[in-house]
Design an enzyme around this catalytic site. Structure first.
Site, short mmCIF file in Angstrom:
data_model
loop_
_atom_site.label_atom_id
_atom_site.label_comp_id
_atom_site.label_asym_id
_atom_site.label_seq_id
_atom_site.Cartn_x
_atom_site.Cartn_y
_atom_site.Cartn_z
N LYS A 218 0.56 -1.23 0.15
CA LYS A 218 -0.16 0.04 -0.36
C LYS A 218 1.08 1.12 0.26
O LYS A 218 1.27 2.16 -0.65
CB LYS A 218 -1.08 0.24 1.00
N LYS B 174 -3.86 -9.65 -6.78
CA LYS B 174 -5.41 -9.72 -6.11
C LYS B 174 -6.17 -8.82 -7.05
O LYS B 174 -6.24 -7.71 -6.67
CB LYS B 174 -5.56 -10.19 -5.03
N LYS C 186 -10.06 -3.39 -4.40
CA LYS C 186 -11.32 -1.91 -4.56
C LYS C 186 -9.89 -0.67 -4.71
O LYS C 186 -11.05 0.06 -5.28
CB LYS C 186 -11.70 -1.49 -2.89
P1 ATP Z 1 -8.30 -2.73 -1.18
O1 ATP Z 1 -7.28 -4.02 -2.20
O2 ATP Z 1 -7.93 -1.54 -1.86
O3 ATP Z 1 -7.04 -2.30 -0.20
P2 ATP Z 1 -9.62 -4.81 -0.67
O4 ATP Z 1 -10.51 -5.28 -1.74
O5 ATP Z 1 -8.81 -6.35 -0.14
O6 ATP Z 1 -9.29 -3.71 -0.25
P3 ATP Z 1 -11.11 -4.91 2.03
O7 ATP Z 1 -11.98 -4.72 2.62
O8 ATP Z 1 -9.88 -4.95 2.75
O9 ATP Z 1 -10.92 -5.04 0.46
O10 ATP Z 1 -10.89 -6.67 2.38
C1 ATP Z 1 -12.52 -7.44 2.84
C2 ATP Z 1 -11.98 -8.95 3.01
O11 ATP Z 1 -12.16 -9.15 1.31
C3 ATP Z 1 -11.27 -9.34 3.71
O12 ATP Z 1 -11.74 -11.02 3.97
C4 ATP Z 1 -9.86 -10.22 2.55
O13 ATP Z 1 -9.23 -11.07 2.80
C5 ATP Z 1 -11.42 -10.36 1.21
N1 ATP Z 1 -10.23 -9.80 0.17
C6 ATP Z 1 -10.14 -8.66 -0.52
N2 ATP Z 1 -9.05 -9.25 -1.85
C7 ATP Z 1 -9.91 -10.27 -2.69
C8 ATP Z 1 -9.20 -11.08 -3.23
N3 ATP Z 1 -8.90 -10.39 -4.81
N4 ATP Z 1 -9.35 -12.49 -3.81
C9 ATP Z 1 -10.52 -13.24 -2.27
N5 ATP Z 1 -10.68 -12.17 -0.91
C10 ATP Z 1 -10.25 -10.88 -0.91
#
Ligand code: ATP
Ligand code: LTN
Length: 333
Positions: A118, A200, A203
């Site tokens: 990040k 991955k 968001k």
């Molecule tokens: P960012 O990547 O922008 O920080 P994020 O999409 O990872 O945000 P979070 O709110 O941090 O979102 O994650 C919420 C949940 O979703 C967590 O349990 C995280 O492990 C899961 N998660 C996030 N992205 C993925 C992904 N690509 N595949 C599977 N699980 C995911």
């Protein structure tokens, strides 16, 4: 432990109210929260304090926190079976994070890959909160004496840190925290970006065809599936070395609940275009009820705010009891 439903394992998980919810969040986390509600004593949290580790517009953050509440209910979180609340409603999260901060070696915290990732993506705002993010996450989990944490693969390292600090604290000061374990789905734990199958789905990624959001229109889903990066080989088969196709096939597998052999047989001799159209159709059908539920909840003014308030009131005593114990053990009272 305090307030626990008899005989049920307690799970805790959190999700940030930043950006829109995508298939990665759904398959990695929310879907398993929903499907195992009967099994566990569930506490789910909208982690708005984590969200401000990256700069947020205040009005948008407030609105997004409630929108996420509606989205989680639309996905099937049932307030009779689970508690759902907004993190900043319970002051003990930040307070316990401080005590944990004082018990986490710099070396351990410096190893966190999410911080490295990040901060490299956002070099203009590398703040202390972003560095300390895992301590606040550990506090979230430990306050509620959760023994399971359903998350995607990317959170495994943070869970290790949580376990380490809790074990050390219990050893050095006295029994205080339950040691939690990650609960990671067998498939869907790491959904990859449709435009970047090597990273991955996130968001905060920029590309307009990167993620499928749960509220995407059918047209957007068709377009994103069509544009998804694959390769120049042929044959619709599960082969991890063909990252783009493999990611799409895993998504198809989860939503259709068919075996891999059945899926490969269904598309034998067919091309990418055919498979991508079938995937889009499955996604449109599967996400439709969520979109409809969400629209209905949005029309019920004040409902989400009330539900989230009730959720915080329900779990606050658990957090207070743990925090009080931690305070006593370290000599703050
Ligand atoms: P960012 O990547 O922008 O920080 P994020 O999409 O990872 O945000 P979070 O709110 O941090 O979102 O994650 C919420 C949940 O979703 C967590 O349990 C995280 O492990 C899961 N998660 C996030 N992205 C993925 C992904 N690509 N595949 C599977 N699980 C995911
Ligand atoms: N760090 C997580 C979100 C999160 C969380 C938690 C998950 C904050 N607190 C407690 C599980 C338990 C993320 O970035 N996905």
């Amino acid at each position: 432990m305090t307030g626990k439903i008899a005989g049920k394992r307690r799970v805790f998980s959190g999700i940030q109210p930043t950006g829109d919810i995508h298939l990665g969040n759904y398959l990695g986390a929310i879907k398993q929260w929903v499907e195992s509600q009967e099994l566990y004593d569930n506490i789910f949290c909208i982690v708005n304090s984590h969200a401000i580790t990256t700069r947020q517009d205040p009005a948008t953050l407030r609105a997004k926190s409630y929108e996420l509440g509606a989205m989680l209910l639309a996905c099937g979180i049932d307030m009779d079976k689970s508690s759902l609340f907004i993190q900043s409603e319970i002051d003990e999260h930040a307070a316990l994070a401080w005590i944990l901060d004082c018990n986490i070696p710099m070396g351990d915290m410096s190893r966190m890959t999410q911080f490295k990732d990040k901060s490299s993506k956002n070099p203009k705002n590398i703040n202390v909160g972003l560095f300390n993010y895992p301590a606040l996450m550990a506090a979230d989990i430990l306050l509620y004496q959760a023994s399971g944490v359903p998350v995607g693969e990317d959170q495994k390292q943070h869970l290790e840190l949580t376990r380490d600090v809790a074990t050390r604290f219990n050893r050095d000061f006295g029994e205080c925290f339950t040691i939690p374990e990650p609960i990671i789905p067998k498939i869907g734990a790491r959904v990859m970006g449709l435009d970047t199958p090597e990273s991955k789905m996130s968001k905060s990624a920029k590309g307009e065809n990167h993620a499928i959001f749960l509220l995407d229109s059918p047209e957007a889903i068709v377009r994103k599936c069509k544009k998804a990066v694959t390769d120049s080989q042929s044959g619709i088969i599960f082969d991890e070395s063909r990252a783009g196709l493999y990611n799409l096939l895993c998504i198809y597998e989860i939503f259709t609940q068919q075996s891999r052999a059945a899926i490969e047989a269904e598309f034998a001799g067919k091309g990418y275009g055919h498979f991508k159209a079938a995937l889009a159709e499955v996604l449109i059908d599967s996400l439709r009820p969520i979109r409809e539920n969400y629209a209905r909840l949005q029309r019920e003014g004040g409902y989400i705010e009330r539900i989230l308030q009730e959720g915080a009131d329900k779990v606050r005593p658990i957090a207070k009891a743990t925090y009080q114990r931690a305070k006593e053990l370290v000599g703050l009272v």
